[in-house]
Write an enzyme that holds these catalytic residues in place. Structure first.
Site, PDB file in Angstrom:
ATOM      1  N   HIS A  72       0.520  -1.228   0.105  1.00  0.00           N
ATOM      2  CA  HIS A  72      -0.031  -0.409   0.368  1.00  0.00           C
ATOM      3  C   HIS A  72       0.821   1.400  -0.011  1.00  0.00           C
ATOM      4  O   HIS A  72       1.871   1.669   0.886  1.00  0.00           O
ATOM      5  CB  HIS A  72      -0.707   0.066   1.263  1.00  0.00           C
ATOM      6  CG  HIS A  72      -1.685  -0.764   0.816  1.00  0.00           C
ATOM      7  ND1 HIS A  72      -3.210  -0.560   1.347  1.00  0.00           N
ATOM      8  CD2 HIS A  72      -2.883  -2.028   0.378  1.00  0.00           C
ATOM      9  CE1 HIS A  72      -3.852  -1.061   1.555  1.00  0.00           C
ATOM     10  NE2 HIS A  72      -3.712  -2.627   0.508  1.00  0.00           N
ATOM     11  N   TYR A 201      -9.211   6.442   7.304  1.00  0.00           N
ATOM     12  CA  TYR A 201      -9.712   6.382   8.576  1.00  0.00           C
ATOM     13  C   TYR A 201     -10.545   7.814   8.861  1.00  0.00           C
ATOM     14  O   TYR A 201     -10.072   8.524   8.259  1.00  0.00           O
ATOM     15  CB  TYR A 201      -8.313   6.740   8.785  1.00  0.00           C
ATOM     16  CG  TYR A 201      -7.161   5.438   9.210  1.00  0.00           C
ATOM     17  CD1 TYR A 201      -6.209   5.568   8.474  1.00  0.00           C
ATOM     18  CD2 TYR A 201      -6.927   4.900  10.520  1.00  0.00           C
ATOM     19  CE1 TYR A 201      -5.326   4.012   8.570  1.00  0.00           C
ATOM     20  CE2 TYR A 201      -6.105   4.018  10.944  1.00  0.00           C
ATOM     21  CZ  TYR A 201      -5.433   3.601   9.700  1.00  0.00           C
ATOM     22  OH  TYR A 201      -4.299   2.746  10.098  1.00  0.00           O
ATOM     23  N   PRO A 293      -4.835   0.775  18.633  1.00  0.00           N
ATOM     24  CA  PRO A 293      -4.247   0.406  17.177  1.00  0.00           C
ATOM     25  C   PRO A 293      -4.735   2.015  15.655  1.00  0.00           C
ATOM     26  O   PRO A 293      -4.253   1.025  14.254  1.00  0.00           O
ATOM     27  CB  PRO A 293      -5.970   0.065  16.881  1.00  0.00           C
ATOM     28  CG  PRO A 293      -6.350  -0.003  17.549  1.00  0.00           C
ATOM     29  CD  PRO A 293      -6.134   0.584  18.458  1.00  0.00           C
ATOM     30  N   LYS A 297       0.713   0.245  14.551  1.00  0.00           N
ATOM     31  CA  LYS A 297       2.217   0.506  15.446  1.00  0.00           C
ATOM     32  C   LYS A 297       1.587  -1.379  16.276  1.00  0.00           C
ATOM     33  O   LYS A 297       3.394  -1.596  16.439  1.00  0.00           O
ATOM     34  CB  LYS A 297       1.844   1.313  16.242  1.00  0.00           C
ATOM     35  CG  LYS A 297       2.346   2.296  15.403  1.00  0.00           C
ATOM     36  CD  LYS A 297       3.424   2.953  14.825  1.00  0.00           C
ATOM     37  CE  LYS A 297       3.751   3.417  12.916  1.00  0.00           C
ATOM     38  NZ  LYS A 297       3.825   3.006  12.084  1.00  0.00           N
ATOM     39  N   TYR A 385       4.080   6.321   9.606  1.00  0.00           N
ATOM     40  CA  TYR A 385       2.910   5.586   9.180  1.00  0.00           C
ATOM     41  C   TYR A 385       3.954   4.481   8.921  1.00  0.00           C
ATOM     42  O   TYR A 385       3.716   3.320   8.801  1.00  0.00           O
ATOM     43  CB  TYR A 385       2.141   6.259   8.569  1.00  0.00           C
ATOM     44  CG  TYR A 385       1.083   4.649   8.440  1.00  0.00           C
ATOM     45  CD1 TYR A 385      -0.622   4.760   9.324  1.00  0.00           C
ATOM     46  CD2 TYR A 385       0.916   3.894   7.554  1.00  0.00           C
ATOM     47  CE1 TYR A 385      -1.445   3.891   9.531  1.00  0.00           C
ATOM     48  CE2 TYR A 385       0.038   3.015   7.292  1.00  0.00           C
ATOM     49  CZ  TYR A 385      -1.378   3.272   7.867  1.00  0.00           C
ATOM     50  OH  TYR A 385      -2.508   2.115   8.059  1.00  0.00           O
TER      51      TYR A 385
HETATM   52  C1  PHB Z   1      -6.207  -4.285  10.503  1.00  0.00           C
HETATM   53  O1  PHB Z   1      -6.560  -4.270   8.650  1.00  0.00           O
HETATM   54  O2  PHB Z   1      -7.063  -5.264  11.785  1.00  0.00           O
HETATM   55  C2  PHB Z   1      -5.565  -2.683  10.721  1.00  0.00           C
HETATM   56  C3  PHB Z   1      -5.489  -2.205   9.712  1.00  0.00           C
HETATM   57  C4  PHB Z   1      -5.060   0.130  10.202  1.00  0.00           C
HETATM   58  C5  PHB Z   1      -4.875   0.029  11.600  1.00  0.00           C
HETATM   59  C6  PHB Z   1      -5.501  -1.191  12.734  1.00  0.00           C
HETATM   60  C7  PHB Z   1      -6.180  -2.610  12.582  1.00  0.00           C
HETATM   61  O3  PHB Z   1      -4.960   0.844  11.932  1.00  0.00           O
END
Ligand code: PHB
Ligand code: APR
Length: 394
Positions: A72, A201, A293, A297, A385
């Site tokens: 990604h 997000y 989450p 990280k 990130y």
């Molecule tokens: C996930 O795909 O489980 C996931 C992805 C990004 C995040 C947290 C969880 O920030």
């Protein structure tokens, strides 16, 4: 029973450390409280930083990741009915992340360990570390109705937040730093195509949401929910409806819904214990720290601890450099606190903390508007990130 490094816990931390050590000829035994199937049934994170990808390559478990993992180069931030792309590669001079589920990483590591013929004792009860301050620490445990003493040079506590390793350190020798958030994440896995090629997000008055994925046909979605929410109260229909309400109309219109495979609620917490070592015991991954989450990280921090401990152990066994071992905790903590900061910041900026707090809400929007309209702001998000560099040992 005797080994060089005794590893408690067969999560990603323990398995990755075990595999890396094994490839350098450093003998290790893993003891795990649960069965292998149980460990694999836990649905966890899914975004790997470049540093972790490289470490998995070094461990020799890159084959399936290269076939099935999804690189990604960016993700989207959504707020105030706006969509802003964070171009990870452009902002960082070519870095990106890999979407490949923690479950798959764990499965690959388990298979590699089995192929290597290294010992893992699953369903080990009453694991207890002893004589940590001596040169001859050991574990005691029960396995298949037998009591086992596992003698070793070092112990790696890779047993997660609820493990026994951290508890084995005298409480007056460590200090915990903690922040608990007043909400959790309700996660859902479904065999439906992801709503977008990139992660989204989203900040919304009704609460945060995240659109993620595991493959071209499997999606992972999350909703911010109150802490006292019960997963039984969330039918698939209710989940999809709520997710749609929190997404921009054109994204919601594209959302493909279907039956869930898994749903669970996880509380959000920031936690760090200092120091991360006591005598010959080293805490690794979730045993020493937790992040909310929102910055993706948790798993990656576990990998950077593993990287540090692995390289220290190689120095010890191949060069006799036992002097460096004292630096484990300080080396790890430098990077950990920066990832804690990023995770806390992303969480603070994107979640609804209280319906009544209009001032906080305006601050969030101003901050999002600022960081996404400034090259410096976007760069700070992107470089955190994709993962800050691993700290050198000396
Ligand atoms: C996930 O795909 O489980 C996931 C992805 C990004 C995040 C947290 C969880 O920030
Ligand atoms: N004895 C033996 N094993 C134990 C004990 C114990 N007393 N307590 C816990 N364990 C095992 C757990 O069953 C689990 O399999 O230790 C393992 C710890 O694994 P994780 O909790 O997954 O922690 P870690 O390997 O550090 O993984 C890092 O990153 O994405 C985040 O939280 C997510 O799991 C992820 C973590």
């Amino acid at each position: 029973m005797k080994t060089q490094v005794a590893i408690i816990g067969a999560g990603p931390s323990g398995l990755l450390l075990g595999q890396l050590l094994h490839r350098q000829g450093i003998d290790n035994v893993i003891v795990e409280r649960r069965s292998g199937e149980y460990v694999l049934s836990r649905i966890r994170a899914g975004v790997l930083e470049q540093g972790m990808v490289d470490l998995l390559r070094e461990a020799g478990v890159d084959q399936r990741m290269d076939q099935e993992g999804l690189p990604h180069d960016g993700f989207e931030l959504v707020f105030d009915n706006r969509r802003v792309r964070v171009a990870l590669d452009e902002l960082t001079g070519g870095s990106n992340v890999m979407v490949y589920g923690q479950t798959e990483v764990t499965r690959d590591l388990m298979e590699a360990r089995e192929a290597a013929g290294a010992t893992t004792l699953y369903e080990a009860d009453n694991v207890q570390p002893h004589d940590l301050e001596s040169d001859h620490p050991y574990l005691t445990l029960e396995h298949n109705g037998e009591t086992i003493k596992l003698e070793c040079d070092y112990i790696a506590g890779c047993d997660g937040y609820h493990g026994v390793s951290r508890q084995a350190i005298p409480q007056e020798r460590i200090k915990a730093f903690e922040k608990v958030y007043p909400f959790g994440w309700l996660g859902m896995l479904s065999d439906t195509p992801p709503v977008s090629d990139e992660l989204i997000y989203s900040r919304h008055e009704r609460g945060f949401s995240l659109c993620s994925m595991r493959s071209a046909t499997r999606s992972r979605y999350y909703l911010q929910v109150p802490l006292d929410e019960k997963v039984e109260d969330w039918s698939d229909e209710r989940f999809w409806e709520e997710l749609k309400r929190r997404l921009p109309d054109e994204v919601a219109a594209k959302l493909v819904t279907g039956p869930s495979i898994e749903k669970s609620i996880a509380p959000l917490r920031s936690y760090v214990v200092e120091p991360m070592q006591h005598g010959r015991l080293f805490l690794v991954g979730d045993a020493a720290h937790i992040v909310p989450p929102t910055g993706a990280k948790g798993l990656n921090l576990a990998a950077s601890d593993v990287n540090t401990l692995y390289r220290l152990m190689v120095k010890v066994y191949q060069e006799g450099r036992t002097d460096l071992i004292e630096r484990y905790s300080q080396t790890c903590l430098k990077r950990i606190w920066k990832a804690e900061r990023f995770s806390w910041w992303m969480t603070s900026m994107l979640h609804n903390f209280s319906d009544e707090d209009d001032f906080n809400s305006r601050m969030q929007l101003a901050e999002l508007d600022y960081v996404t309209s400034s090259q410096a702001g976007l760069t700070t998000i992107a470089e955190n990130y994709v993962g800050l560099p691993y700290e050198p040992l000396e």
